[in-house]
Design an enzyme around this catalytic site. Sequence first.
Site, PDB file in Angstrom:
ATOM      1  N   ASP A 108       4.898  72.389 -15.485  1.00 61.23           N
ATOM      2  CA  ASP A 108       5.638  73.097 -16.519  1.00 61.23           C
ATOM      3  C   ASP A 108       7.079  72.646 -16.346  1.00 61.23           C
ATOM      4  O   ASP A 108       7.734  73.015 -15.375  1.00 61.23           O
ATOM      5  CB  ASP A 108       5.521  74.612 -16.348  1.00 61.23           C
ATOM      6  CG  ASP A 108       6.224  75.390 -17.462  1.00 61.23           C
ATOM      7  OD1 ASP A 108       7.277  74.907 -17.934  1.00 61.23           O
ATOM      8  OD2 ASP A 108       5.744  76.465 -17.845  1.00 61.23           O
ATOM      9  N   HIS A 109       7.584  71.828 -17.263  1.00 60.00           N
ATOM     10  CA  HIS A 109       8.849  71.142 -16.993  1.00 60.00           C
ATOM     11  C   HIS A 109      10.029  72.090 -16.857  1.00 60.00           C
ATOM     12  O   HIS A 109      11.067  71.713 -16.293  1.00 60.00           O
ATOM     13  CB  HIS A 109       9.122  70.056 -18.049  1.00 60.00           C
ATOM     14  CG  HIS A 109       9.539  70.574 -19.390  1.00 60.00           C
ATOM     15  ND1 HIS A 109       8.645  70.922 -20.365  1.00 60.00           N
ATOM     16  CD2 HIS A 109      10.770  70.783 -19.906  1.00 60.00           C
ATOM     17  CE1 HIS A 109       9.292  71.322 -21.438  1.00 60.00           C
ATOM     18  NE2 HIS A 109      10.588  71.255 -21.192  1.00 60.00           N
ATOM     19  N   HIS A 135       6.757  78.583 -20.307  1.00 61.88           N
ATOM     20  CA  HIS A 135       8.149  78.337 -19.922  1.00 61.88           C
ATOM     21  C   HIS A 135       8.907  79.627 -19.597  1.00 61.88           C
ATOM     22  O   HIS A 135       9.476  79.773 -18.510  1.00 61.88           O
ATOM     23  CB  HIS A 135       8.898  77.617 -21.047  1.00 61.88           C
ATOM     24  CG  HIS A 135       8.319  76.288 -21.413  1.00 61.88           C
ATOM     25  ND1 HIS A 135       7.665  75.478 -20.507  1.00 61.88           N
ATOM     26  CD2 HIS A 135       8.301  75.601 -22.589  1.00 61.88           C
ATOM     27  CE1 HIS A 135       7.283  74.369 -21.112  1.00 61.88           C
ATOM     28  NE2 HIS A 135       7.649  74.427 -22.373  1.00 61.88           N
TER      29      HIS A 135
END
Length: 501
Positions: free
Chosen positions: A186-187, A249
């Site tokens: 999950d960036h 996010h």
Amino acid sequence: MEGSFQALTNNTLVVVFGASGDLAKKKTFPALFGLYRNGFLPADVRIIGYARTKMDDTDYHKRITQYIKNDAQDPEITDKIEEFKKICTYIAGSYDKDEDFIRLEAHLKEIESHYKGAGKNRIFYMALPPSVFLSVASGLKKNNYSKEGGNRIVVEKPFGKDTESAKALLAGLKEHWTEDETFRIDHYLGKEMVKNLLVLRFANIAFNSAWDKNTVSNVQITFKEPFGTEGRGGYFDEFGMIRDVLQNHLTQVLTILTMERPVSFAAEDIRDEKVKVLRTIPPIERDDVLLGQYVAANGNPGYLDDDTVPKGSTCPTFAATTLWIHNPRWEGVPFILKAGKALNEAKVEVRIQYKDVTQGIFKNISRNEMVIRMQPNEAIYIKMNTKMPGLQTRAMPTEMDLTYKRRFEDAKIPEAYEALILDAFKGDHSNFVRDDELDQAWKIFTPILHWIEGREGEKPTPSPYPYGSRGPAELEDFTHKYGYLRSDNSYNWPITNISKI
């Protein structure tokens, strides 16, 4: 802050699946180049692209380097790009046929034949839609799993569409890959300001002592995009804003923001504390949800004007949800997660609003706030009250400001994907999503997702909002009912003109 992990330092191959897709060319390959340019990849690393698209080396190299930033045509970067191309090769093949994986294996073996020393390591990066995750994971384990070194598989979101599909995906991956070998990316967990939250909280007693229900009134975690779907409405309509941003996010940011102090910076200690937070959050109630969908305005088309969007779609392009954490630290504090497309600006931030000061000598005074801006222009600032300069004893709002660009002039903040791919090489799971973490997050959001999709009665109708606005007209009332108060009109960022107060 270092943990004890098995790092891959030599004899390592990186295989990027979905190498012809947008994600790979816009994020994965530029991140790999950034690490290569700065000397963070093993000296003998080789990068192999794999996808269904047939390409020759020229087309492939053009595709994987087109989003590498070099606006000033820096000759050093240009030379490095040419070097980078030489370590990148490409194989075309399907995602479900053994014979194609066997062809890939022959290519990998040929490269590894030039490696010296013991150990031959492989990282498989799946820049792929979830529909092919399991067939690729199975094919890799059967045909391409290195028996002479370490193996790691990096999986991109979305990790399913609800609790049931996520569990099926988790179970399917676990048939072939252990949890230690799996890195769910999950960036947002690689963003500088998200990674800074642990230090901000636990290395500053002044902040941590005021980080609970006794001082905090409400918290907002906001994601804003100034553009619409722009021809990608078909994909977006399938997943929607909640799946695309809130469930992953913003929820990841929430867990780091609210978790208890871990006993160490070891990956499992950090992730244990995040899971504890998620387990105390009940499924979201319908009354705690505001949905919106942008309509044409300011010369821009509405969501339903996108030809790729199904006619009459009620998919929300804006969503605000309020979560409640039932533990001693946060009981009664609303956490408002907001995300939307086609809004008035690009911004991701956390806004912690504190409670009112005791009434008496001060009346109607602005509340303190801590704002952690993740993008653009990373910053942390605290909105506080001070005496207005001059002869009057009058309080006015101002701020203590740590804007990174001003404070750290020569600092280069790495892209989130660079940080996370480097963590995968190191074997550090701290900033990746664990299986039970994923399961708990889906339990929070699945009931409202099923409601929005009409699985439990009539679908809700999202409120229309103009393209380029702040969101639905009901948004201010929605945040106000959870205690959020806007600053008075005398506050101006970044300079206040006292003569106008």
